[in-house]
Write a protein that holds these residues in place. Structure first.
Motif, PDB file in Angstrom:
ATOM      1  N   ALA A   1       6.035  10.744  -4.389  1.00  0.00           N
ATOM      2  CA  ALA A   1       6.887  10.909  -3.206  1.00  0.00           C
ATOM      3  C   ALA A   1       7.892   9.763  -3.130  1.00  0.00           C
ATOM      4  CB  ALA A   1       6.042  10.939  -1.942  1.00  0.00           C
ATOM      5  N   ASP A   2       9.024  10.036  -2.476  1.00  0.00           N
ATOM      6  CA  ASP A   2      10.053   9.005  -2.359  1.00  0.00           C
ATOM      7  C   ASP A   2      10.346   8.644  -0.905  1.00  0.00           C
ATOM      8  OD1 ASP A   2      11.300  11.293  -1.536  1.00  0.00           O
ATOM      9  OD2 ASP A   2      12.899  11.254  -3.028  1.00  0.00           O
ATOM     10  N   SER A   3       9.511   9.136   0.024  1.00  0.00           N
ATOM     11  CA  SER A   3       9.719   8.828   1.434  1.00  0.00           C
ATOM     12  C   SER A   3       8.414   9.025   2.194  1.00  0.00           C
ATOM     13  CB  SER A   3      10.795   9.726   2.036  1.00  0.00           C
ATOM     14  OG  SER A   3      10.333  11.068   2.123  1.00  0.00           O
ATOM     15  N   ARG A   4       8.390   8.514   3.415  1.00  0.00           N
ATOM     16  CA  ARG A   4       7.212   8.687   4.264  1.00  0.00           C
ATOM     17  C   ARG A   4       6.962  10.165   4.546  1.00  0.00           C
ATOM     18  NH1 ARG A   4       6.521   3.496   7.033  1.00  0.00           N
ATOM     19  NH2 ARG A   4       5.518   4.406   8.874  1.00  0.00           N
ATOM     20  N   THR A   5       8.022  10.879   4.828  1.00  0.00           N
ATOM     21  CA  THR A   5       7.900  12.309   5.143  1.00  0.00           C
ATOM     22  C   THR A   5       7.337  13.088   3.972  1.00  0.00           C
ATOM     23  OG1 THR A   5       9.779  12.164   6.657  1.00  0.00           O
ATOM     24  CG2 THR A   5       9.146  14.358   5.894  1.00  0.00           C
ATOM     25  N   ALA A   6       7.857  12.801   2.770  1.00  0.00           N
ATOM     26  CA  ALA A   6       7.384  13.503   1.573  1.00  0.00           C
ATOM     27  C   ALA A   6       5.926  13.160   1.280  1.00  0.00           C
ATOM     28  CB  ALA A   6       8.265  13.144   0.381  1.00  0.00           C
ATOM     29  N   ALA A   7       5.569  11.899   1.459  1.00  0.00           N
ATOM     30  CA  ALA A   7       4.186  11.484   1.200  1.00  0.00           C
ATOM     31  C   ALA A   7       3.218  12.177   2.154  1.00  0.00           C
ATOM     32  CB  ALA A   7       4.068   9.966   1.330  1.00  0.00           C
ATOM     33  N   VAL A   8       3.600  12.246   3.429  1.00  0.00           N
ATOM     34  CA  VAL A   8       2.758  12.911   4.426  1.00  0.00           C
ATOM     35  C   VAL A   8       2.613  14.393   4.112  1.00  0.00           C
ATOM     36  CG1 VAL A   8       2.641  13.633   6.849  1.00  0.00           C
ATOM     37  CG2 VAL A   8       3.172  11.255   6.279  1.00  0.00           C
ATOM     38  N   ALA A   9       3.715  15.032   3.744  1.00  0.00           N
ATOM     39  CA  ALA A   9       3.685  16.466   3.431  1.00  0.00           C
ATOM     40  C   ALA A   9       2.784  16.747   2.233  1.00  0.00           C
ATOM     41  CB  ALA A   9       5.092  16.971   3.163  1.00  0.00           C
ATOM     42  N   THR A  10       2.903  15.935   1.195  1.00  0.00           N
ATOM     43  CA  THR A  10       2.087  16.132  -0.004  1.00  0.00           C
ATOM     44  C   THR A  10       0.614  15.887   0.289  1.00  0.00           C
ATOM     45  OG1 THR A  10       3.905  15.470  -1.452  1.00  0.00           O
ATOM     46  CG2 THR A  10       1.698  15.355  -2.371  1.00  0.00           C
ATOM     47  N   ALA A  11       0.326  14.810   1.008  1.00  0.00           N
ATOM     48  CA  ALA A  11      -1.062  14.476   1.314  1.00  0.00           C
ATOM     49  C   ALA A  11      -1.714  15.524   2.211  1.00  0.00           C
ATOM     50  CB  ALA A  11      -1.129  13.097   1.972  1.00  0.00           C
TER      51      ALA A  11
ATOM     52  N   HIS B   1       0.837  -1.205   0.000  1.00  0.00           N
ATOM     53  CA  HIS B   1       0.000   0.000   0.000  1.00  0.00           C
ATOM     54  C   HIS B   1       0.872   1.255   0.000  1.00  0.00           C
ATOM     55  CE1 HIS B   1      -4.011  -1.593   0.198  1.00  0.00           C
ATOM     56  NE2 HIS B   1      -3.792  -2.282   1.310  1.00  0.00           N
ATOM     57  N   LEU B   2       1.923   1.267   0.796  1.00  0.00           N
ATOM     58  CA  LEU B   2       2.807   2.429   0.862  1.00  0.00           C
ATOM     59  C   LEU B   2       3.486   2.679  -0.478  1.00  0.00           C
ATOM     60  CD1 LEU B   2       4.382   2.013   4.409  1.00  0.00           C
ATOM     61  CD2 LEU B   2       2.991   3.939   3.613  1.00  0.00           C
ATOM     62  N   ALA B   3       3.873   1.606  -1.165  1.00  0.00           N
ATOM     63  CA  ALA B   3       4.498   1.764  -2.485  1.00  0.00           C
ATOM     64  C   ALA B   3       3.537   2.432  -3.465  1.00  0.00           C
ATOM     65  CB  ALA B   3       4.947   0.403  -3.014  1.00  0.00           C
ATOM     66  N   HIS B   4       2.261   2.021  -3.423  1.00  0.00           N
ATOM     67  CA  HIS B   4       1.249   2.635  -4.290  1.00  0.00           C
ATOM     68  C   HIS B   4       1.028   4.098  -3.916  1.00  0.00           C
ATOM     69  CE1 HIS B   4      -0.509  -1.645  -4.986  1.00  0.00           C
ATOM     70  NE2 HIS B   4       0.408  -1.359  -5.882  1.00  0.00           N
ATOM     71  N   ILE B   5       1.046   4.373  -2.617  1.00  0.00           N
ATOM     72  CA  ILE B   5       0.873   5.749  -2.144  1.00  0.00           C
ATOM     73  C   ILE B   5       1.993   6.634  -2.674  1.00  0.00           C
ATOM     74  CG2 ILE B   5       0.979   7.218  -0.079  1.00  0.00           C
ATOM     75  CD1 ILE B   5      -0.427   4.873   1.431  1.00  0.00           C
ATOM     76  N   TYR B   6       3.238   6.166  -2.556  1.00  0.00           N
ATOM     77  CA  TYR B   6       4.385   6.948  -3.036  1.00  0.00           C
ATOM     78  C   TYR B   6       4.244   7.251  -4.527  1.00  0.00           C
ATOM     79  CZ  TYR B   6       6.822   5.664   1.321  1.00  0.00           C
ATOM     80  OH  TYR B   6       7.186   5.486   2.628  1.00  0.00           O
ATOM     81  N   THR B   7       3.828   6.232  -5.302  1.00  0.00           N
ATOM     82  CA  THR B   7       3.689   6.415  -6.750  1.00  0.00           C
ATOM     83  C   THR B   7       2.622   7.458  -7.078  1.00  0.00           C
ATOM     84  OG1 THR B   7       4.365   4.136  -7.188  1.00  0.00           O
ATOM     85  CG2 THR B   7       3.145   5.260  -8.923  1.00  0.00           C
ATOM     86  N   LYS B   8       1.471   7.342  -6.423  1.00  0.00           N
ATOM     87  CA  LYS B   8       0.371   8.259  -6.695  1.00  0.00           C
ATOM     88  C   LYS B   8       0.705   9.695  -6.295  1.00  0.00           C
ATOM     89  CE  LYS B   8      -3.411   4.893  -6.340  1.00  0.00           C
ATOM     90  NZ  LYS B   8      -4.638   4.495  -5.604  1.00  0.00           N
ATOM     91  N   LEU B   9       1.462   9.858  -5.224  1.00  0.00           N
ATOM     92  CA  LEU B   9       1.775  11.197  -4.725  1.00  0.00           C
ATOM     93  C   LEU B   9       3.094  11.736  -5.270  1.00  0.00           C
ATOM     94  CD1 LEU B   9       0.715  10.890  -0.955  1.00  0.00           C
ATOM     95  CD2 LEU B   9      -0.611  11.776  -2.884  1.00  0.00           C
TER      96      LEU B   9
END
Length: 211
Positions: free
Chosen positions: A193-203, A183-191
């Motif tokens: 993002a290349d990290s948890r921090t970046a994904a959270v910031a974008t979301a 799920h996290l890999a799909h989240i990174y692709t959709k957003l």
């Protein structure tokens, strides 16, 4: 002829908010506030015990059960009252959870009195009552599904933002760690993002998860 009375239950942990809602709603000739609940647990109990048409439900009650969980319990019963979410949260994680739980409507607390009254009447009639901003967010999800996080992905990213590890997320949601990582890999692709921090910031910036 007297208008049909819509019987209401107010569920919010702030007494001032409940008092304000009561004053606004009881100014309408066809509304009657029959009870108030300061906790989600009490809202569930009163919705079962009383003859109520619409429950106005907050999402956050501090400790204990949340509004979405209470909504799911209330709406699962036969002949259940309608639940209209009334909250300050307009993020995907909250909207999706409430709608999946069975909420008939979703309104923000800054809605003007006439919009609130109209939403209550719409919910009482069994029709969907969504604030314009909420309806727009849902439309955007439908129009761009490839770029939109699924409800599960949104839920996982919310937990990431709260500092939970993959193992803790897996335990909380009863998933395998492999599924959580997928799920996290799909989240990174959709957003993008290349990290948890970046994904959270974008979301967070997009209003997908709660700050």
């Amino acid at each position: 002829m007297n208008p049909v009375t819509v019987r209401l239950l107010l569920a919010d942990d702030h007494p001032v908010v409940r008092a304000g809602l009561r004053a606004v709603l009881e100014a309408e000739p066809d509304f009657q506030v029959v009870a108030e609940a300061p906790t989600a647990e009490q809202a569930v109990q009163l919705a079962h015990e009383l003859d109520v048409d619409v429950v106005l439900m907050d999402l956050q009650f501090g400790t204990g059960m949340g509004g979405s969980q209470a909504t799911a319990i209330i709406t699962a019963r036969p002949d259940a009252p309608r639940v209209l979410i009334l909250t300050t949260y307009d993020t995907d994680v909250d909207i999706l959870a409430a709608i999946e739980a069975g909420a008939t409507g979703y309104l923000l607390k800054d809605a003007p009195p006439q919009e609130l009254a109209a939403a209550v009447r719409t919910a009482a009639s069994g029709k969907s009552a969504l604030a314009p901003a909420i309806a727009q967010r849902l439309m955007d999800r439908v129009r761009a599904p490839a770029e939109t996080l699924s409800p599960r992905e949104t839920e996982i990213l919310q937990l990431v933002s709260e500092g939970l590890s993959n193992q803790q997320i897996s335990q909380r949601l009863f998933l395998s760690q492999a599924t959580t990582k997928s799920h996290l890999a799909h989240i990174y692709t959709k957003l993008g993002a290349d990290s948890r921090t970046a994904a959270v910031a974008t979301a967070t910036a997009r209003g997908l998860i709660r700050r």
